[in-house]
Design a protein around this motif. Structure first.
Motif, PDB file in Angstrom:
ATOM      1  N   ARG A  92       0.808  -1.201   0.000  1.00 41.46           N
ATOM      2  CA  ARG A  92       0.000   0.000   0.000  1.00 41.46           C
ATOM      3  C   ARG A  92       0.857   1.273   0.000  1.00 41.46           C
ATOM      4  NH1 ARG A  92      -4.996   1.580   2.613  1.00 41.46           N
ATOM      5  NH2 ARG A  92      -4.772   3.726   3.300  1.00 41.46           N
ATOM      6  N   ALA A  95       2.487   1.658  -3.340  1.00 41.80           N
ATOM      7  CA  ALA A  95       1.518   2.139  -4.329  1.00 41.80           C
ATOM      8  C   ALA A  95       1.317   3.646  -4.185  1.00 41.80           C
ATOM      9  CB  ALA A  95       0.190   1.399  -4.157  1.00 41.80           C
ATOM     10  N   ARG A  98       4.294   5.364  -5.724  1.00 46.83           N
ATOM     11  CA  ARG A  98       4.255   5.237  -7.182  1.00 46.83           C
ATOM     12  C   ARG A  98       3.235   6.180  -7.796  1.00 46.83           C
ATOM     13  NH1 ARG A  98       4.278  -1.296  -7.272  1.00 46.83           N
ATOM     14  NH2 ARG A  98       6.484  -1.624  -7.728  1.00 46.83           N
ATOM     15  N   ALA A  99       2.124   6.374  -7.093  1.00 44.26           N
ATOM     16  CA  ALA A  99       1.072   7.241  -7.616  1.00 44.26           C
ATOM     17  C   ALA A  99       1.537   8.693  -7.699  1.00 44.26           C
ATOM     18  CB  ALA A  99      -0.178   7.127  -6.742  1.00 44.26           C
ATOM     19  N   TRP A 111      -4.299   0.526 -20.987  1.00 45.22           N
ATOM     20  CA  TRP A 111      -5.155  -0.602 -20.615  1.00 45.22           C
ATOM     21  C   TRP A 111      -6.139  -0.846 -21.748  1.00 45.22           C
ATOM     22  CZ3 TRP A 111      -4.821   3.072 -16.202  1.00 45.22           C
ATOM     23  CH2 TRP A 111      -3.727   2.746 -15.374  1.00 45.22           C
ATOM     24  N   GLU A 122      -8.980   6.292 -14.824  1.00 44.42           N
ATOM     25  CA  GLU A 122      -8.929   5.062 -14.020  1.00 44.42           C
ATOM     26  C   GLU A 122      -8.149   5.235 -12.712  1.00 44.42           C
ATOM     27  OE1 GLU A 122     -10.623   2.444 -14.552  1.00 44.42           O
ATOM     28  OE2 GLU A 122      -9.677   0.827 -13.420  1.00 44.42           O
ATOM     29  N   ALA A 123      -6.895   5.652 -12.838  1.00 45.66           N
ATOM     30  CA  ALA A 123      -6.079   5.777 -11.621  1.00 45.66           C
ATOM     31  C   ALA A 123      -6.507   6.967 -10.750  1.00 45.66           C
ATOM     32  CB  ALA A 123      -4.596   5.853 -11.968  1.00 45.66           C
ATOM     33  N   HIS A 126      -9.641   5.501  -8.992  1.00 44.22           N
ATOM     34  CA  HIS A 126      -9.573   4.290  -8.174  1.00 44.22           C
ATOM     35  C   HIS A 126      -8.289   4.155  -7.367  1.00 44.22           C
ATOM     36  CE1 HIS A 126     -13.339   3.023  -9.872  1.00 44.22           C
ATOM     37  NE2 HIS A 126     -12.878   3.359 -11.063  1.00 44.22           N
ATOM     38  N   VAL A 127      -7.343   5.076  -7.595  1.00 44.96           N
ATOM     39  CA  VAL A 127      -6.155   5.101  -6.737  1.00 44.96           C
ATOM     40  C   VAL A 127      -6.201   6.359  -5.867  1.00 44.96           C
ATOM     41  CG1 VAL A 127      -3.644   5.261  -6.664  1.00 44.96           C
ATOM     42  CG2 VAL A 127      -4.741   3.733  -8.303  1.00 44.96           C
ATOM     43  N   ARG A 129      -8.828   8.226  -5.566  1.00 49.40           N
ATOM     44  CA  ARG A 129     -10.205   8.387  -5.053  1.00 49.40           C
ATOM     45  C   ARG A 129     -10.800   9.763  -5.353  1.00 49.40           C
ATOM     46  NH1 ARG A 129     -11.534   3.334  -4.505  1.00 49.40           N
ATOM     47  NH2 ARG A 129      -9.785   2.174  -3.679  1.00 49.40           N
ATOM     48  N   ARG A 171      -2.513  10.342 -19.486  1.00 49.41           N
ATOM     49  CA  ARG A 171      -2.803   9.472 -18.347  1.00 49.41           C
ATOM     50  C   ARG A 171      -1.842   9.771 -17.189  1.00 49.41           C
ATOM     51  NH1 ARG A 171      -2.163   2.940 -18.721  1.00 49.41           N
ATOM     52  NH2 ARG A 171      -0.037   3.560 -19.292  1.00 49.41           N
ATOM     53  N   MET A 175      -2.494  12.272 -13.014  1.00 48.31           N
ATOM     54  CA  MET A 175      -2.174  11.954 -11.621  1.00 48.31           C
ATOM     55  C   MET A 175      -1.565  13.157 -10.905  1.00 48.31           C
ATOM     56  SD  MET A 175      -3.092   8.833 -11.270  1.00 48.31           S
ATOM     57  CE  MET A 175      -2.265   8.067  -9.877  1.00 48.31           C
TER      58      MET A 175
ATOM     59  N   SER B 118       0.724  -3.992 -19.453  1.00 47.41           N
ATOM     60  CA  SER B 118      -0.384  -3.206 -18.908  1.00 47.41           C
ATOM     61  C   SER B 118      -0.537  -3.448 -17.407  1.00 47.41           C
ATOM     62  CB  SER B 118      -1.678  -3.492 -19.666  1.00 47.41           C
ATOM     63  OG  SER B 118      -2.177  -4.739 -19.317  1.00 47.41           O
ATOM     64  N   ALA B 124       2.562   0.835 -11.713  1.00 45.63           N
ATOM     65  CA  ALA B 124       3.219   2.140 -11.755  1.00 45.63           C
ATOM     66  C   ALA B 124       2.244   3.262 -11.395  1.00 45.63           C
ATOM     67  CB  ALA B 124       3.819   2.390 -13.139  1.00 45.63           C
ATOM     68  N   PHE B 125       0.968   3.066 -11.645  1.00 47.32           N
ATOM     69  CA  PHE B 125      -0.007   4.111 -11.340  1.00 47.32           C
ATOM     70  C   PHE B 125      -0.638   3.943  -9.959  1.00 47.32           C
ATOM     71  CE2 PHE B 125      -0.572   7.069 -14.822  1.00 47.32           C
ATOM     72  CZ  PHE B 125       0.261   6.493 -15.761  1.00 47.32           C
ATOM     73  N   GLY B 126      -0.098   3.029  -9.168  1.00 47.89           N
ATOM     74  CA  GLY B 126      -0.543   2.933  -7.783  1.00 47.89           C
ATOM     75  C   GLY B 126      -1.608   1.893  -7.509  1.00 47.89           C
ATOM     76  N   PHE B 127      -1.859   1.018  -8.488  1.00 49.12           N
ATOM     77  CA  PHE B 127      -2.785  -0.079  -8.198  1.00 49.12           C
ATOM     78  C   PHE B 127      -2.009  -1.207  -7.528  1.00 49.12           C
ATOM     79  CE2 PHE B 127      -5.062   2.080 -11.594  1.00 49.12           C
ATOM     80  CZ  PHE B 127      -6.381   1.997 -11.172  1.00 49.12           C
ATOM     81  N   TYR B 128      -2.639  -1.903  -6.590  1.00 46.61           N
ATOM     82  CA  TYR B 128      -2.020  -3.082  -5.985  1.00 46.61           C
ATOM     83  C   TYR B 128      -3.126  -3.974  -5.440  1.00 46.61           C
ATOM     84  CZ  TYR B 128      -3.016  -1.107  -1.397  1.00 46.61           C
ATOM     85  OH  TYR B 128      -3.662  -0.611  -0.294  1.00 46.61           O
TER      86      TYR B 128
END
Lengths: 264, 218
Positions: A92, A95, A98-99, A111, A122-123, A126-127, A129, A171, A175, B118, B124-128
């Protein structure tokens, strides 16, 4: 922290890489690499293929785990809980770090199951929020900037390489990253679409984004970079201002490297 | 022979009830086994070695028990352990247990073949963790696995025929009871075959259609 605190007066270092070493089996890919990217600056990593440039970039956001060395994003030690400790970050925490970095890949890595717009929101949704309407608004603004708003509902499989990469950049920008990492963003493109991607990157650089760019586009590096870092066989051979690097490189290896490119 | 078919036709309501039951059993069995397969596939691809081994053993066991034996086990043997299910629930349970293993294996196989890029971008974009799996990996896996999931669906529909041995009133059971009552084996069984064929054709048409939608999303 004041600007002066970082030595050059160039603004605080957003990204610092210290003594990075990475081996794959017996192969030493990176051998004690150190560099820093100050806020608002563009650093271009040049070097022959196989010199470790992409591995370096992948180590920066821990897609590859370095064997030794440290990476700092602002005050945060990437991969470990705090500067001195050997306690690894949880998935966590990793992540979250990285974000804060936006990565643009050589092969776009969009994707495929999501539309252009969905790829960009997407990010953030869902990353980070963010609420959907806000994410969509940002995405649309970015798509207009990269000239692809009319493609918002297309799937990546329907786009050209140059268009895919511009979506890839949008993309990453969505962020609102502290640093943008470009991993040979134009190497997989047809020559005629390289220009459209380079143009976008050029504006990003001039508007003061913090960028670490692995590239073979010498003209882009020469005209846009604030600093050139030349890597060969896993080591930094030269680090200088672009004017200096391209006009009179001080090492033989850099000279040979440049000769190969200026022949074109 | 024509008279035989007209007898079957007079009893068509029984056949249709059997068809309905087969459809309900197969659909719910498929959905449940797919859901369990999704969880198991994640466990099979987990970083934790212990989780992988445990799941691997479980999945292999599920795939190695003959379906008929599994149905017997659930219906006749579990009650001796104090677990009583009626024939309908037993049938569904047997289908789910048997097919979840297959679904897990299908999804794991497709996942292992998925290009790394992908997924890298997801990290890299923070998904885990589950966020990465459910939002980035699974949609791509399912899109690529559609033909195989379709194939497995046909298998499930055919497997439900075994459930007549534990008296689940599905299509084969219905055909069999018409046959034994009026002694019209050919007409009764051929009618059932036609209905199985129709169900499989619908699935195949569906798969082709979904494939077209999936194509752009790969």
């Amino acid at each position: 922290m004041t600007d002066a605190a970082d030595g050059d007066g160039d603004g605080p270092a957003t990204l610092r890489v210290l003594g990075l070493t990475k081996t794959f089996g017996d192969n030493i890919v990176l051998d004690g690499v150190s560099l820093s990217v100050n806020k608002g600056k563009t650093v271009c990593l040049l070097g022959p293929s196989g010199s470790g440039k992409s591995t370096l970039l992948r180590c920066v956001n821990w897609l590859e785990r370095p064997d030794q060395g440290a990476i700092f994003l602002g005050p945060t030690r990437v991969g470990f809980r705090n500067a001195g400790s050997r306690i690894p970050m949880t998935a966590r925490e990793l992540a979250q770090v990285r974000a804060r970095m936006g990565m643009v890949f050589q092969h776009f890595n969009l994707w495929p199951h999501l539309t252009v717009l969905e790829n960009i929101i997407e990010a953030p949704m869902h990353v980070l929020r963010r609420p959907r309407d806000k994410a969509v608004h940002t995405a649309e603004t970015l798509l207009k900037r990269v000239g692809l708003i009319e493609k918002r509902n297309d799937f990546p499989s329907r786009l050209s390489g140059g268009q895919k990469q511009r979506v890839g950049i949008a993309r990453a920008l969505a962020m609102e990253p502290e640093v943008l990492l470009f991993d040979e963003p134009t190497s997989a493109l047809d020559p005629e679409t390289v220009g459209e991607v380079i143009a976008v990157m050029r504006t990003l650089s001039t508007e003061g984004r913090t960028m670490l760019v692995v590239t073979h586009e010498m003209q882009f590096a020469r005209e846009t970079a604030d600093e050139i870092v030349f890597i060969d066989r896993g080591r930094i051979v030269e680090k200088s201002a672009p004017q200096l690097f391209f006009a009179c490189p001080h090492t033989e290896r850099a000279r040979q490297f440049l000769q190969r490119y200026s022949v074109r | 022979m024509i008279r035989d078919f007209s007898i079957v036709f007079e009893n068509v309501d029984r056949l249709l009830i059997g068809l309905m039951n087969t459809l309900v059993l197969s659909t719910s069995g498929l959905l449940l086994s797919l859901l369990i397969g999704i969880v198991f596939a994640a466990a099979l691809m987990a970083d934790n070695r212990f989780v992988v081994r445990l799941t691997r053993a479980l999945v292999d066991t599920m795939r190695c028990i003959p379906f008929l034996l599994l149905a017997y086990l659930v219906y006749y043997a579990l009650p001796s352990l104090g677990l009583n299910f009626n024939n309908w629930t037993s049938g569904l349970l047997a289908i789910v247990v048997y097919n979840a293993g297959y679904m897990a294996e299908i999804l794991r196989g497709v996942w292992a073949q998925l290009p790394r890029e992908s997924i890298d971008a997801g990290s890299a974009f923070g998904f885990y963790g589950w966020n990465l799996y459910l939002r980035i990996i699974l949609p791509q896996v399912v899109l690529a696995a559609i033909p195989m999931i379709g194939n497995q669906s046909i298998q499930v529909i055919k497997d439900t025929a075994f459930l007549m041995i534990i008296a689940v009133p599905e299509l084969t059971h219905a055909a069999s009871s018409i046959q034994s009552k009026y002694y019209v084996p050919f007409a009764a069984f051929i009618s059932a075959v036609a209905l199985y064929w129709a169900m499989c054709s619908v699935i195949e048409a569906g798969v082709r259609r979904v494939e077209r939608i999936a194509q752009v999303r790969r």
